[in-house]
Scaffold this active site. Structure first.
Site, PDB file in Angstrom:
ATOM      1  N   CYS A   1      32.256  29.634  -7.583  1.00 17.19           N
ATOM      2  CA  CYS A   1      31.724  30.083  -6.865  1.00 17.19           C
ATOM      3  C   CYS A   1      30.655  30.854  -7.804  1.00 17.19           C
ATOM      4  CB  CYS A   1      31.845  31.209  -6.140  1.00 17.19           C
ATOM      5  SG  CYS A   1      33.592  32.466  -7.275  1.00 17.19           S
ATOM      6  N   HIS A   2      30.586  30.863  -8.845  1.00 17.55           N
ATOM      7  CA  HIS A   2      29.359  30.906  -9.928  1.00 17.55           C
ATOM      8  C   HIS A   2      28.548  30.152 -10.001  1.00 17.55           C
ATOM      9  CE1 HIS A   2      32.149  29.322 -12.448  1.00 17.55           C
ATOM     10  NE2 HIS A   2      31.440  28.489 -12.901  1.00 17.55           N
TER      11      HIS A   2
ATOM     12  N   TYR B   1      22.542  29.244  -1.605  1.00 11.90           N
ATOM     13  CA  TYR B   1      23.331  29.233  -0.556  1.00 11.90           C
ATOM     14  C   TYR B   1      23.323  28.389   0.406  1.00 11.90           C
ATOM     15  CZ  TYR B   1      25.253  33.771  -3.039  1.00 11.90           C
ATOM     16  OH  TYR B   1      25.557  34.187  -3.663  1.00 11.90           O
TER      17      TYR B   1
ATOM     18  N   GLU C   1      28.233  27.377 -19.129  1.00 17.13           N
ATOM     19  CA  GLU C   1      27.952  26.293 -18.842  1.00 17.13           C
ATOM     20  C   GLU C   1      26.787  24.953 -19.262  1.00 17.13           C
ATOM     21  OE1 GLU C   1      29.039  25.419 -14.834  1.00 17.13           O
ATOM     22  OE2 GLU C   1      31.633  26.545 -15.177  1.00 17.13           O
TER      23      GLU C   1
ATOM     24  N   ASN D   1      36.163  33.191  -2.248  1.00 14.26           N
ATOM     25  CA  ASN D   1      37.342  32.513  -3.244  1.00 14.26           C
ATOM     26  C   ASN D   1      38.297  33.133  -3.555  1.00 14.26           C
ATOM     27  OD1 ASN D   1      37.644  30.971  -4.997  1.00 14.26           O
ATOM     28  ND2 ASN D   1      35.591  30.661  -6.027  1.00 14.26           N
TER      29      ASN D   1
END
Length: 150
Positions: free
Chosen positions: A115-116, A86, A143, A107
């Site tokens: 956003c994750h 952030y 991911e 979002n």
């Protein structure tokens, strides 16, 4: 507005579109409209969940303030498997980190606009979709960013 529900490892997801662009992704059951942009988005998300796709190439439209559009554009630039904090985004955008958190929470197209991939400096931060932080952890592991979670 049209919608198309799809099944995913995270449960039912419904894609929303308007005027040929993806405008939302929600954790819920919905209709199965055949609008071309929705069919394309379902195929790309399926590829993502199968581990065959790392990038989305979809027409997306973020409805919201100019700031919401800026934060979504910046989140979209975070590559698959990478993360940002952030604070990183706050410094780049010239706003407080709390504003970035609010923008992430607002979002409208999660997963596609990742956003994750935005974390706290010393924690995972939040995730406003169904499943909360557990869903965020699942996406990060999917991911290959799980090393950050140890």
């Amino acid at each position: 507005m049209t919608e198309r529900m799809m099944h995913s490892p995270l449960g039912p997801l419904t894609l929303l579109s308007s005027d040929g662009a993806i405008t939302g992704l929600e954790w819920r059951r919905g209709a199965r409209d055949d609008a071309p942009e929705l069919v394309k988005a379902e195929a790309q998300l399926t590829g993502y969940f199968e581990g065959k796709r790392k990038l989305f190439d979809l027409p997306c439209r973020v409805r919201g303030s100019e700031f919401q559009q800026r934060i979504c554009a910046r989140m979209s630039a975070i590559p698959f498997g990478d993360t940002a904090t952030y604070g990183d985004l706050a410094a780049e955008l010239g706003v407080p980190a709390q504003a970035v958190g609010t923008g992430c929470g607002g979002n409208p197209i999660p997963i596609i606009i990742p956003c994750h991939r935005v974390l706290g400096a010393a924690s995972l931060g939040g995730f406003s979709a169904k499943g909360g932080v557990e869903t965020k952890v699942w996406l990060l592991r999917h991911e290959g960013a799980a090393g950050l979670l140890i």
